[in-house]
Design a protein around this motif. Structure first.
Motif, mmCIF file in Angstrom:
data_model
loop_
_atom_site.group_PDB
_atom_site.id
_atom_site.type_symbol
_atom_site.label_atom_id
_atom_site.label_comp_id
_atom_site.label_asym_id
_atom_site.label_seq_id
_atom_site.Cartn_x
_atom_site.Cartn_y
_atom_site.Cartn_z
ATOM 1 N N GLU A 1 34.586 42.782 32.303
ATOM 2 C CA GLU A 1 34.969 41.532 32.812
ATOM 3 C C GLU A 1 36.204 41.072 33.440
ATOM 4 N N LYS A 2 37.224 41.527 32.672
ATOM 5 C CA LYS A 2 38.700 41.247 33.271
ATOM 6 C C LYS A 2 39.003 42.359 34.438
ATOM 7 N N SER B 1 43.502 37.275 26.499
ATOM 8 C CA SER B 1 42.044 36.752 25.911
ATOM 9 C C SER B 1 42.026 36.566 24.575
ATOM 10 N N LYS C 1 47.781 44.225 35.194
ATOM 11 C CA LYS C 1 47.140 43.085 34.911
ATOM 12 C C LYS C 1 46.147 43.140 34.148
ATOM 13 N N ALA D 1 45.207 40.980 30.814
ATOM 14 C CA ALA D 1 44.067 39.917 30.969
ATOM 15 C C ALA D 1 43.441 40.205 29.759
ATOM 16 N N LYS E 1 36.886 42.881 36.925
ATOM 17 C CA LYS E 1 36.573 42.015 38.069
ATOM 18 C C LYS E 1 37.328 41.042 38.598
ATOM 19 N N GLU E 2 37.877 40.513 37.203
ATOM 20 C CA GLU E 2 38.774 39.102 37.597
ATOM 21 C C GLU E 2 40.008 39.504 38.425
ATOM 22 N N VAL E 3 40.403 40.917 38.117
ATOM 23 C CA VAL E 3 41.818 41.140 38.564
ATOM 24 C C VAL E 3 41.647 42.059 39.788
#
Length: 503
Positions: free
Chosen positions: A488-489, A449, A441, A445, A491-493
């Motif tokens: 950043e990604k 982007s 993931k 991600a 954290k998102e996943v």
């Protein structure tokens, strides 16, 4: 709107050549000015070009400006931009101003130097350039023309591997019966490039006779002489004949390094052809601090590296050196009457090189002038600075990963390849499948982007993300921006350090 019928007699008119070549150069200059604005990997759907392009070619020729406009509107948006400074996938396909200039000279002169008679300067320049590169990379004299060996420029490592496997095969069969090919065995690690398995099949080695030798974190995923010796001795006891061993300096997945000297001594003991594959990391050997990785190369039969990966030389360009040119040419030479030239007979004993006997194909481009221009334009000092800059960028990224407890570094960053996954994100064991899914993931991600592009590898059953630094336009700010993107990604996943969501 079609142009006039194509006039074959004017297809290489100098004025048209100059005008249309300038148009292409201006097009490419604009592309490179703007390349950072494009998503590194596009969202192009399969078949997207078929919906935009006609079903058949035009009956009449069209003007170059019309063609370039279509490239701009249809082709460029659907490219993965390998020259983007944010491209960190696979290994780079290097390009440079000097590389383009050399490529233009190669393409523009358009000679086909398969024999010396076909183009003397092209043949001789290739032998000079191969000695230059060998000296720059710190290879032993035995691989230089001046030392009794020699080198050739191939299109890819795949070609080089097939040629050296054929040479090794014929050397072995000269002392075996015709059926001996069924007894020949090839050895490589589980980190070696898959081209060695393909090459072995091409030259007739049975699939069952290819040995993939496991590596582990204990040896930083490099081969050990003990593991190879065990495999070789088991095969000898079974009546098989060890043929060929690959030692890699900078593996594709992790940048691992095999112990060349240890493997070379083992190969000499058993009469095995040792090939050193430095396709990626060979460029770094021009820096003295990396010479240790090629220690023992004098025990090898062949060495290869790709300047088109990390040496500012546009595709395609692979250097192959052999300690015994006769072993290579005896396996690959043909001498049809139509390739003989009476003017060359007087030079037969003067070290004349006919490169048709050093490769699979007969036809070949004038690659030497491309590499020669790069070497002349940047020099050894310039190229060392170029390599070291990427190494420092990669080590910066590695230190950033090590300072963040969400990530782990899988293998030491020896050159400019960093490998990492996210660690399990909560206490207890979430299971390998769950961790792999999280890393998949994350990679999706990041690539989705459009702000960077990376690829992955599997090691010990674990999904690992690869960040290969080496683009001609890549600067530290691009690496730092990519680190922020990864954080950043992550954290998102859901890559959190504990169940409360704290970092």
């Amino acid at each position: 709107m079609g142009g006039a019928p194509f006039d074959a007699l004017m297809s290489l008119d100098p004025e048209t050549f100059a005008r249309e070549s300038r148009a292409v150069i201006n097009f490419l200059a604009g592309y490179y000015r703007d390349v950072e604005k494009y998503p590194v990997q596009p969202e192009a759907m399969p078949g997207c070009l078929r919906t935009l392009l006609p079903d058949a070619p035009p009956e009449n020729g069209e003007q170059m400006d019309v063609i370039l406009e279509e490239v701009w509107r249809h082709i460029v948006p659907a490219l993965t931009h390998w020259q983007s400074p944010k491209f960190f996938g696979y290994f780079q396909a290097n390009a440079s101003t000097a590389g383009f200039a050399g490529e233009m000279l190669s393409t523009g002169l358009n000679v086909v130097p398969f024999t010396r008679a076909a183009s003397p300067a092209a043949t001789e320049l290739e032998s000079v350039v191969m000695d230059w590169m060998g000296k720059l990379a710190g290879l032993p004299d035995c691989f230089l023309f001046s030392g009794g060996g020699g080198g050739v420029l191939h299109g890819s490592t795949c070609e080089a591997v097939v040629c050296t496997l054929a040479a090794a095969r014929d050397r072995a069969l000269s002392r075996l019966s015709h059926e001996g090919i069924l007894r020949l065995v090839v050895y490589a690690s589980d980190q070696s490039h898959s081209t060695f398995q393909k090459g072995a099949r091409i030259v007739g080695v049975p699939r069952s006779n290819f040995r993939v030798i496991p590596t582990s974190a204990a040896s930083s995923y490099g081969l050990t002489a003990a593991s190879v010796r065990d495999a070789v001795e088991a095969d000898v006891a079974s009546g098989l004949v060890p043929l060929y061993l690959c030692a890699t300096v900078g593996t594709t997945g992790l940048g691992a390094v095999d112990p060349v000297r240890d493997l070379g001594e083992l190969a000499r003991e058993h009469g095995i052809w040792l090939h050193v594959d430095a396709a990626y990391a060979g460029s770094a050997l021009i820096c003295p601090e990396f010479h240790e990785y090629i220690d023992g190369a004098e025990l090898a039969d062949s060495v290869s590296m790709n300047p088109h990966k990390w040496f500012l030389t546009n595709m395609d360009c692979c250097c192959l050196w052999v300690a015994s040119p006769a072993a290579l040419t005896s396996a690959l030479s043909t001498n049809p009457e139509y390739l003989s030239n009476v003017t060359e007979e007087s030079a037969a004993g003067a070290g004349v090189v006919d490169y048709k006997d050093w490769q699979i194909a007969l036809s070949r481009p004038f690659r030497a002038i491309k590499l020669w221009v790069v070497l002349r334009r940047y020099g050894g000092a310039g190229m060392r600075a170029y390599i070291r800059r990427h190494v420092e960028m990669a080590r910066w990224f590695e230190r950033a990963l090590e300072a963040d407890e969400r990530f782990e570094v899988i293998a030491p960053t020896r050159f400019s390849l960093v490998t990492f996954p996210i660690r399990p994100w909560h206490e207890g064991d979430p299971g390998d499948d769950a961790v792999d899914a999280l890393n998949r993931k994350l990679l999706v991600a990041v690539n989705g982007s459009g702000r960077a592009f990376m690829t992955h590898f599997m090691v010990d059953g674990k999904f690992v993300i690869r960040m290969a630094v080496g683009g001609a336009m890549t600067r530290m700010r691009h690496v730092q921006d990519t680190w922020e993107l990864v954080r950043e990604k992550a954290k998102e996943v859901g890559a959190l350090t504990n169940d409360s969501g704290q970092y």
